[in-house]
Design an enzyme around this catalytic site. Sequence first.
Site, short mmCIF file in Angstrom:
data_model
loop_
_atom_site.label_atom_id
_atom_site.label_comp_id
_atom_site.label_asym_id
_atom_site.label_seq_id
_atom_site.Cartn_x
_atom_site.Cartn_y
_atom_site.Cartn_z
N HIS A 265 0.82 -1.22 0.00
CA HIS A 265 0.00 0.00 0.00
C HIS A 265 0.85 1.26 0.00
O HIS A 265 0.53 2.24 -0.67
CB HIS A 265 -0.95 0.02 1.20
CG HIS A 265 -2.27 -0.61 0.90
ND1 HIS A 265 -3.27 0.06 0.25
CD2 HIS A 265 -2.74 -1.85 1.14
CE1 HIS A 265 -4.31 -0.74 0.10
NE2 HIS A 265 -4.02 -1.91 0.63
N GLU A 333 -5.08 -4.88 11.81
CA GLU A 333 -6.25 -4.54 11.00
C GLU A 333 -6.72 -5.80 10.25
O GLU A 333 -7.85 -6.22 10.37
CB GLU A 333 -5.86 -3.43 10.01
CG GLU A 333 -7.01 -3.00 9.12
CD GLU A 333 -6.55 -2.25 7.88
OE1 GLU A 333 -5.32 -2.12 7.64
OE2 GLU A 333 -7.43 -1.81 7.12
N HIS A 334 -5.81 -6.40 9.48
CA HIS A 334 -6.11 -7.65 8.77
C HIS A 334 -5.26 -8.77 9.36
O HIS A 334 -4.06 -8.57 9.56
CB HIS A 334 -5.71 -7.58 7.29
CG HIS A 334 -6.27 -6.43 6.53
ND1 HIS A 334 -7.55 -6.40 6.03
CD2 HIS A 334 -5.71 -5.25 6.15
CE1 HIS A 334 -7.75 -5.26 5.37
NE2 HIS A 334 -6.64 -4.55 5.44
N HIS A 426 -36.08 16.01 41.23
CA HIS A 426 -36.25 14.63 40.74
C HIS A 426 -37.24 13.90 41.66
O HIS A 426 -38.14 13.19 41.20
CB HIS A 426 -34.93 13.86 40.78
CG HIS A 426 -33.91 14.25 39.76
ND1 HIS A 426 -33.37 15.50 39.68
CD2 HIS A 426 -33.32 13.53 38.75
CE1 HIS A 426 -32.48 15.55 38.69
NE2 HIS A 426 -32.44 14.36 38.11
#
EC number: 1.1.-.-
Length: 440
Positions: A265, A333-334, A426
């Site tokens: 990449h 990631e992978h 409340h």
Amino acid sequence: MSDVSFHDLSSATPEQRANLLKRAEADLSVFVEKVRPIIEAVRTEGDAALLRFARDLDKADVAAGGLKVSEAEFDAAFDKVDKDVVDSIRFGIENIRHFHEEQRPETMWLKEVRPGAYAGDRYTPIASVALYVPRGKGAFPSVTMMTSVPAVIAGVPRIAIVTPPTSDGSVDAATLVAARLAGVETVYKCGGAHAVAAVAYGTETVKPALKIVGPGSPWVVAAKSLLSSIIDTGLPAGPSEAIIFADDSVDGGLAALDLLIEAEHGPDSSAYLVTHSRKVVDAALAALPEHWSRMSEQRVEFSRAVLTGKRGGIVLTASLEDSYRFINDYAPEHLEILSKEPFAHLGHITEAAEILMGPHTPVTLANFVLGPNAVLPTSRWARTYGPLSVTDFLKRSSVGYVTSAAYPELAGHARRLARYEGFSSHENAVSEIRDRYLGG
Ligand SMILES: NC(=O)c1ccc[n+]([C@@H]2O[C@H](COP(=O)([O-])OP(=O)(O)OC[C@H]3O[C@@H](n4cnc5c(N)ncnc54)[C@H](O)[C@@H]3O)[C@@H](O)[C@H]2O)c1
Ligand SMILES: N[C@H](CO)Cc1c[nH]c[nH+]1
Ligand SMILES: [Zn+2]
């Protein structure tokens, strides 16, 4: 190849081991400082800054008024792209759609938590989302498919793609084909940090979005980190990374082949072959030169930089357990599990964004056409984030409904807790004062 980085974990110091886990995003300081003025220019000058950065950074000639891709440009893209490539885009989109349709939750569910008291969740699409499609070290119609399909399934009413223009001022034709086939018709010609700023603040042409998703270079990652209080920046997806894990049942040459997938990449990617088998290491090293001889010059340069540098190479572990430990620490990631029995290893892996089983499931298949999303968390974020999904394009609201029959019991318990916490209003809202208004 003797210059491939080799790390023997059995003799690595804790510091050396910790260094192996570092990705390019570990230190973004240089990018952050350079990106700051880019963001400021887009915020104050809008389109004029986008046109200038297109020219200066992308070396692209975008005409004034031409930042948005026109209908005619979309139509022309279908003529430019090879018909076979269009068919493969269609094939990929079909699988990605099948996979992601399974992720779409029921619009609403309600559970009766006590008789007459209901609580549940409702999902509605995020009103506007920008999809970042990179265009620096390659064209990414696949990222267009991976981001557009889940956004469309989620029903996001306003989806826009931002992507860097090429030198003639156009957008990659296959990216436009993928966008239209996936159902997205708005594409802006801007990339990098300036695109993130454009969708965060809006410009004359680019409409602001509530969220941006999609992977990018450190320029994009740095801009997202600086703008995260202005726009939701989703899961952190930076430079690609992979671990190829091999036991001793597979050919190391095959492991080397798959190691090169994500290593090509860019020089900022990370890729390790992790194995306890010397035989696999030797075969992988022996096979690399031949694999490199079949790659383009640029991809050899990128993958060699990764595999001979600090963020890639071969990790020899002491045992299978040591391999599992390293993989879980690394949180890739992978992850490919190369083994004749991949499912025997799966239970040992808890920290990985994508786990691909066996020799017939190389990363390439999942990057493009298998169906799961290939936009994935990097830099160890797989420890808390998962892959991009339909739910990234939805927001969740809680829904509650209490009937008069269920009210007294819930009110009694809530009253006590409100008093304990010291919240008198409340408490009043569930005391006898309320009963007056309810006619009880
Ligand atoms: N994690 C994932 O899911 C995933 C998926 C696909 C791709 N990726 C990764 O995404 C990344 C894409 O990066 P890319 O470079 O191909 O494309 P990119 O579009 O992210 O980066 C290019 C942009 O950066 C800008 N830029 C370049 N030099 C600059 C400078 N000096 N100053 C300011 N801006 C500058 C350019 O103007 C251009 O617009 C790769 O690292 C790839 O590995 C990750
Ligand atoms: N590997 C990338 C995700 O890290 C996805 C991709 C697209 N094209 C090629 N690869
Ligand atoms: Zn890839």
